[in-house]
Design a protein around this motif. Structure first.
Motif, PDB file in Angstrom:
ATOM      1  N   MET A 121      19.566  14.453  50.477  1.00  0.00           N
ATOM      2  CA  MET A 121      18.717  15.286  49.609  1.00  0.00           C
ATOM      3  C   MET A 121      18.809  16.777  49.910  1.00  0.00           C
ATOM      4  N   GLU A 133      17.747  14.541  41.009  1.00  0.00           N
ATOM      5  CA  GLU A 133      16.700  13.606  41.395  1.00  0.00           C
ATOM      6  C   GLU A 133      17.347  12.412  42.064  1.00  0.00           C
ATOM      7  N   ILE A 134      17.047  12.239  43.348  1.00  0.00           N
ATOM      8  CA  ILE A 134      17.681  11.173  44.112  1.00  0.00           C
ATOM      9  C   ILE A 134      16.625  10.187  44.575  1.00  0.00           C
ATOM     10  N   THR A 135      16.928   8.914  44.455  1.00  0.00           N
ATOM     11  CA  THR A 135      16.084   7.900  45.076  1.00  0.00           C
ATOM     12  C   THR A 135      16.945   7.226  46.131  1.00  0.00           C
ATOM     13  N   ALA A 136      16.530   7.356  47.382  1.00  0.00           N
ATOM     14  CA  ALA A 136      17.336   6.810  48.468  1.00  0.00           C
ATOM     15  C   ALA A 136      16.956   5.372  48.742  1.00  0.00           C
ATOM     16  N   GLU A 150      19.575   5.819  43.236  1.00  0.00           N
ATOM     17  CA  GLU A 150      19.674   6.516  41.954  1.00  0.00           C
ATOM     18  C   GLU A 150      20.087   7.940  42.239  1.00  0.00           C
TER      19      GLU A 150
END
Ligand code: SF4
Ligand code: SF4
Ligand code: SF4
Ligand code: SF4
Lengths: 200, 529
Positions: A121, A133-136, A150
């Motif tokens: 991020m 926009e990152i979803t780890a 994502e």
């Protein structure tokens, strides 16, 4: 505050009143502006517009005959090093791009084809447009630990500053796809997800 | 009382104080990894070395008691040099994988090596790799032995605070590693605290892991609503990623130091009980399944109250208040239902089965404000009686604050109430089974969206601060009630919670002499006669 704007309005009204005491001052200011714009009166020959017309005709014909001659030469394989028309037949023939130009992002891959990004991020943090926009999530391989479940970039918001590329410690995001023509019918489609970004 | 000088500042401290404690009092922060004010001193990390004049060798400040006339330097070139060497030593086998480490951003190892310029390793030896990277050591915590700097804070925590002895350091030298004892798991009810005290990213919280980077978080001081202990906490919520706010705002809860209540700790139940703030919330007022405007909702209740009042039948109003509400909310309930609508039956003591408890923090009473509710509402009715009357049709208007009556009684009871009562109002933050039977649902805010005070089991009045605005159309509980009272024609005229609290302090003896400023973030005890 309201008092101040009221005062300012009265001042302006006085200034623009054609019969008021500021009228002559305004005329003087306008004349000075006219002089400063460097325009001069046209003489009678210029007033006929013929010399300017001829000049334009000459310029157009020059390019026409120049391009015609060299395109014909090129057809016969001559003088290839001298370019003819400078028009690019976009989009059939894209313009050559500079090596360092920042174009649409892509996510690079590991040797096994999985995403290289470790979802740290850094890019999301540095992005001035806040469009990443990152979803780890936990990576199955404990030595990698983290991967982006994502990864969305809203290209409708991106300002192509390239900070994300600079910030990435893994060389996982690059802006070297040479794709500039990003157009969609909806805003939602402007958000590129991980799959689209990995396709290159 | 010896007097000593630290970095040119003089201070007098009781004998037996260590140098690091004296420096803390002066506001001088000496770097530390293994020292923790609530744990016994171990003195193994050596980062807290300082120079004492007339002593040839540097001393560890966490274990050296002060003496009269001592002159201490915490930032001399000699100290800085040694600190740098120690950092290098701590980093010998450290992976420095900060980009994927959850601690990054609040990691003192990272901070100090950046500060002291230890960017590149000077060592040619290969780092000793552990067999596994991160692995689970219990229901809440993951351990990464490579990142551990063997400060033994976690070992001392489980040995001295919880006395459950899960952790130990195994092997020797380069091969020493921290682990749980074979066959054991870190599964005590305070396990989350080891993540807080671990100075590096060796122990990470499964619940928070990879959810968010710590620099995205904003911190709001609050009080845990999980039980009547009222542990001081900070609500940490994501303010950096508006896109993510759609999903959840609160990312984690952390304990906040308060010597008199929870010291540095909090229990796991409280720590992980925050999802209700963002999930399953009532967003709009609803009248029999129709979403309506606030105006109409308030009107509906006001009409009913007005007619009952005009027929002098205020005894047919039943109010089930809640000890989950703040003192301010409860005071407005008192004002409205016990003064304006005198005769209404108000109680908050619904029959709740006692929860689990222990001798440390966890209390059996799971409400944060029972003491406050008792002192403010001074209830004379009883909740079970109100429900009985509602079943037999002796209550026309039942006003429930956040209780799930179906869980407390049963479905049949609530069905009957719904049929018998003329108006059954449910005012609460989250959707539960009772909502389906209530005629009118009013969305209220949760503690993280409120300004107010809770009174814990010791009688300590403690403040909570709002982290963000209420979700959807929700409003604060007292806000709704003051709208209601304005509609009734007897406005209470409160602008904010502070005004209400001033009124509480002026009206009720136990709260006298209290104010928000005086309560501040440490709390103040009730005056009980
Ligand atoms: S190029 Fe700039 S604006 Fe676009 S995603 Fe990267 S950091 Fe954000
Ligand atoms: S900075 Fe690089 S590795 Fe980190 S999240 Fe962005 S793309 Fe992934
Ligand atoms: S523990 Fe600290 S220094 Fe080590 S990887 Fe994590 S953030 Fe970096
Ligand atoms: S896991 Fe953390 S707290 Fe425990 S010894 Fe290692 S560094 Fe210290």
């Amino acid at each position: 505050m309201g008092n101040m704007t009221e005062k300012r309005r009265l001042e302006l009204e006085k200034y623009f009143d054609p019969k008021g005491s500021f009228a002559s001052l305004r005329m003087a200011q306008m004349k000075r502006a006219w002089k400063q714009s460097n325009r001069r009166e046209l003489n009678w020959l210029e007033n006929t517009y013929i010399p300017t017309l001829m000049e334009g005709l000459w310029l157009t014909s020059k390019h026409f005959f120049y391009n015609l001659t060299f395109h014909v030469f090129h057809l016969f394989g001559l003088y290839k090093e001298i370019p003819a028309a400078v028009t690019y037949q976009y989009p059939e023939k894209p313009r050559p791009l500079a090596l360092r130009l920042r174009t649409r992002h892509r996510l690079t891959k590991r040797e096994d084809g999985s995403v290289r990004c470790v979802a740290c991020m850094m890019c999301e943090t540095i992005c001035p447009a806040r469009c990443i926009e990152i979803t780890a999530a936990e990576h199955p391989d404990p030595n990698i630990e983290k991967y982006p479940f994502e990864f969305n970039i809203d290209l409708g918001k991106c300002v192509y500053c390239g900070f994300c590329v600079e910030a990435c410690p893994e060389d996982a995001i690059r802006m070297d796809t040479n794709k500039l023509d990003i157009a969609e019918y909806t805003r939602q489609n402007m958000i590129y997800n991980k799959k689209r970004l990995m396709e290159g | 009382m010896p007097t000593l000088t630290i970095d040119g500042k003089q201070i007098e401290v009781p004998a037996g104080t260590t140098i690091i404690q004296a420096a803390d009092k002066l506001g001088i922060t000496i770097p530390r990894y293994c020292y923790h004010p609530a744990l016994p001193v171990s003195g193994n990390c050596r980062i807290c070395m300082i120079e004492v004049e007339k002593q040839p060798k540097l001393q560890i400040s966490c274990y050296t008691p002060v003496t009269e006339g001592m002159v201490v330097k915490t930032n001399s070139p000699k100290v800085l040099g040694v600190r740098k060497t120690i950092l290098e030593f701590l980093l010998v086998n450290h992976p420095v994988d900060c980009p994927v480490c959850d601690q990054a951003g609040e990691c003192k190892l990272q901070d100090y090596y950046m500060e002291h310029g230890q960017y590149d390793s000077r060592l040619s030896d290969v780092k000793v790799k552990k067999e596994k990277k991160a692995f689970s050591i219990g229901p809440t915590v993951m351990l990464d032995q490579e990142r551990c700097i063997l400060c033994t804070r976690c070992v001392r925590f489980t040995d001295n605070i919880t006395k459950t002895h899960e952790f130990g350091v195994f092997n020797r030298g380069d091969h020493s590693q921290l682990d749980v004892y074979p066959g054991k798991q870190l599964d005590n009810s305070y396990s989350g605290n080891v993540v807080d005290i671990c100075p590096v990213g060796a122990l990470t919280d499964k619940d928070f892991r990879f959810k968010c980077r710590v620099w995205y978080l904003d911190k709001t001081k609050s009080v845990c609503p999980g039980c009547s202990m009222g542990c001081n906490i900070t609500v940490e919520w994501d303010k950096m990623r508006p896109a993510q706010l759609k999903k959840a705002r609160v990312m984690r809860l952390k304990p906040r130091h308060n010597q008199d209540v929870n010291d540095y700790w909090m229990c796991d139940k409280g720590r992980y009980k925050y999802r209700f703030i963002d999930e399953n919330r009532i967003q709009h007022p609803q009248l029999n399944d129709d979403v309506i405007l606030w105006d109409r909702a308030i009107d509906t209740v006001a009409q009913a109250l007005k007619s009952l009042k005009s027929f002098n039948r205020t005894d047919r109003i039943g109010v089930l208040a809640s000890a989950q509400l703040t003192n301010e909310d409860l005071f407005v309930i008192r004002k409205l239902f016990k003064e304006t609508l005198k005769g209404a039956q108000v109680d908050f003591r619904v029959p709740q089965p006692p929860g689990d408890s222990d001798s440390f923090l966890i209390k059996a009473d799971k409400n944060p404000n029972t003491a406050g509710a008792l002192n403010i509402l001074e209830p004379d009715a009883d909740a079970a009686g109100i429900v009985q009357k509602a079943i037999s049709g002796d209550i026309d208007l039942l006003y429930v604050f956040g209780h799930d009556l179906i869980a407390l009684w049963d479905k049949k009871t609530v069905e009957q109430i719904s049929r018998k009562a003329k108006l059954f109002v449910y005012q609460g933050s989250n959707i539960n089974d009772t909502c389906n039977y209530a005629h009118l649902n009013l969305p209220s805010s949760v503690y993280a969206e409120k300004t107010g005070t809770f009174t814990n089991c010791q009688g300590r009045v403690q403040r909570i601060w709002p982290a963000f605005l209420p979700i959807g159309e929700a409003k604060g509980d007292w806000d709704i009630l003051s709208l209601l009272s304005a509609k009734l024609g007897v406005p209470l005229g409160y602008q904010d919670s502070q005004e209400i609290f001033k009124d509480i302090a002026a009206t009720l003896a136990p709260f006298s002499e209290m104010s928000y400023e005086k309560i501040s973030d440490k709390g103040m005890l009730l005056k009980l006669l």
